[in-house]
Scaffold this motif. Structure first.
Motif, PDB file in Angstrom:
ATOM      1  N   LEU A 100       0.852  -1.191   0.000  1.00  0.00           N
ATOM      2  CA  LEU A 100       0.000   0.000   0.000  1.00  0.00           C
ATOM      3  C   LEU A 100       0.887   1.240   0.000  1.00  0.00           C
ATOM      4  N   GLY A 112       0.375   4.345  -0.755  1.00  0.00           N
ATOM      5  CA  GLY A 112      -0.228   5.660  -0.579  1.00  0.00           C
ATOM      6  C   GLY A 112      -1.287   5.953  -1.623  1.00  0.00           C
ATOM      7  N   SER A 113      -2.049   7.013  -1.374  1.00  0.00           N
ATOM      8  CA  SER A 113      -3.161   7.362  -2.254  1.00  0.00           C
ATOM      9  C   SER A 113      -2.916   8.632  -3.051  1.00  0.00           C
ATOM     10  N   ARG A 114      -1.710   9.218  -2.900  1.00  0.00           N
ATOM     11  CA  ARG A 114      -1.377  10.447  -3.634  1.00  0.00           C
ATOM     12  C   ARG A 114      -0.205  10.178  -4.576  1.00  0.00           C
ATOM     13  N   ALA A 157      -4.778  -0.460  -5.369  1.00  0.00           N
ATOM     14  CA  ALA A 157      -4.408   0.907  -5.741  1.00  0.00           C
ATOM     15  C   ALA A 157      -5.578   1.854  -5.525  1.00  0.00           C
ATOM     16  N   ALA A 158      -5.306   3.001  -4.929  1.00  0.00           N
ATOM     17  CA  ALA A 158      -6.322   4.051  -4.834  1.00  0.00           C
ATOM     18  C   ALA A 158      -6.564   4.615  -6.235  1.00  0.00           C
ATOM     19  N   VAL A 217      -4.101   6.894  -8.212  1.00  0.00           N
ATOM     20  CA  VAL A 217      -2.723   6.475  -8.465  1.00  0.00           C
ATOM     21  C   VAL A 217      -2.631   5.149  -9.221  1.00  0.00           C
ATOM     22  N   LYS A 224     -11.328  -5.362  -2.337  1.00  0.00           N
ATOM     23  CA  LYS A 224     -10.251  -4.831  -1.502  1.00  0.00           C
ATOM     24  C   LYS A 224     -10.302  -5.442  -0.106  1.00  0.00           C
ATOM     25  N   VAL A 270      -4.659   3.959   7.002  1.00  0.00           N
ATOM     26  CA  VAL A 270      -4.723   2.596   6.487  1.00  0.00           C
ATOM     27  C   VAL A 270      -4.283   1.595   7.553  1.00  0.00           C
TER      28      VAL A 270
END
Length: 386
Positions: A192, A194-196, A227-228, A231, A263, A280
């Motif tokens: 994971l 990150g989401s940015r 994945a967010a 991204v 997920k 998270v």
């Protein structure tokens, strides 16, 4: 009962929707005005403008829109004053919501409630005293937060964290996930990053090296990356040469009936996770997935934040459980070798961490009344005591 309620980002919209549902249950006569997203709209709110206008982060992003944001702040404060609600509830997004509250308080006696306490226990403790000038009541997500807010002169109620109300995958769903992806009994690593975009760009190369080291030690290990949405493309670029190829879960995929359920199943199926620091860690704790946390930032941010942080861990599971069961590698310590070694240790002996995660979920309100309803009760109790 008249309530003006506002949120500025998706997480706040979810909190707002649950709080509105709780207020409707306890006070069927409630009427809402304000700003929100789809969750709050589903509870009957007609948002005064699109909440996405407020979802900006970082100085570079805010500066070009500064005048427009200030206009929205002034417009919102004026709308509150014209409505004359029994209570103004602002949710997270402090750069927007607290500016609205300050303007409202300067020109009225309207009661103000802020949902999500600022992290004064971690850094910038002076924020609580400043906030107390225009906020009457704080709804806290963590049980250790009320004393900080009360010391500054505000009422504060711990109302539970929304993670405890989120659905979790069953063992059967986890087994089906493994079967669909032909994983068998292979150890499964959840990655994971990150989401940015900035997080994936900075952490991705480090995580890539960690995975390479792990697969040298455990060649049978497989990797899944939920994945967010923002991204997905960046994750695909990062992993295009990984061997074996990771399983990338795309929340926008049209061929997946329920991406959120997929997920959750991946979280439950995983044996261990390597994750960027953030909330998270609570999602992983809720699914009882052992983890190692890693995060890095640019050199200047390291220096500034390193001097401001007041706690010796940034991982929420460690803070809530009052342990240091979750290993973390932050800033200059975010290096592939030590991270990979710790992932293998956690994979081999997850018991202490699993106990800390259970303690965390219990302390955050698991098994009790839903956080949205608890928050609604707290709002009404605060109003009745004024």
């Amino acid at each position: 009962m008249r309530v003006f309620i506002l949120a500025g980002e998706p997480s706040g919209d979810r909190l707002g929707g649950a709080l509105m549902a709780g207020l409707k249950e306890l006070r069927p006569d409630v009427r809402f005005e304000g700003i929100g997203g789809p969750e709050m709209t589903a509870q009957g709110l007609q948002s005064r403008f699109d909440m996405s206008e407020l979802s900006v982060m970082g100085l570079a992003e805010i500066l070009p829109r500064y005048r427009a944001l200030m206009a929205r702040i002034n417009q919102t404060a004026q709308a509150v004053l014209e409505m004359k609600p029994d209570v103004l509830i602002t949710i997270d997004s402090p750069d927007f919501s607290l500016r609205v509250a300050r303007r409202v308080k300067a020109r009225s006696g309207i009661r103000t409630v802020h949902y999500v306490a600022p992290t004064v226990w971690a850094w910038r403790p002076g924020r609580a005293e400043k906030m107390a000038r225009y906020v009457d009541h704080v709804l806290a997500l963590f049980p250790f937060e009320p004393p900080y807010m009360e010391a500054a002169g505000m009422r504060c109620d711990f109302v539970g964290h929304p993670v405890v109300a989120e659905p979790q995958a069953t063992v059967a769903e986890a087994e089906m996930f493994r079967a669909r992806n032909k994983l068998g009994d292979a150890p499964l690593l959840l990655v994971l990053p990150g989401s940015r975009q900035s997080e994936v760009a900075r952490l991705g190369p480090v995580f890539q090296q960690v995975v390479a080291r792990l697969q040298l030690e455990r060649p049978e290990m497989r990797v899944v990356i939920p994945a967010a949405a923002p991204v997905v493309a960046a994750v695909r670029r990062l992993t295009q040469n990984w061997s074996p190829a990771p399983i990338i879960l795309n929340p926008l995929a049209e061929d997946v009936a329920d991406p959120a359920a997929e997920k959750r199943a991946a979280f439950r199926a995983a044996d261990v996770a390597l994750a960027a620091s953030g909330t998270v860690s609570l999602e992983l704790a809720a699914s009882e997935t052992p983890m190692v946390i890693a995060y890095d930032m640019n050199w200047l941010s390291r220096q500034i934040i390193g001097r401001m942080v007041k706690v010796d861990t940034v991982t929420l599971v460690n803070l809530v459980s009052e342990t240091r069961a979750v290993p973390e590698f932050i800033g200059a310590n975010c290096r592939p070798g030590p991270i990979a070694a710790e992932v293998l240790k956690v994979l081999a002996a997850p018991e202490a961490q699993l106990e800390a995660m259970r303690v965390t979920m219990d302390r955050l309100g698991r098994g009790g009344e839903a956080p949205g309803l608890r928050a609604a009760r707290a709002v009404l109790a605060g109003m009745s005591n004024t």
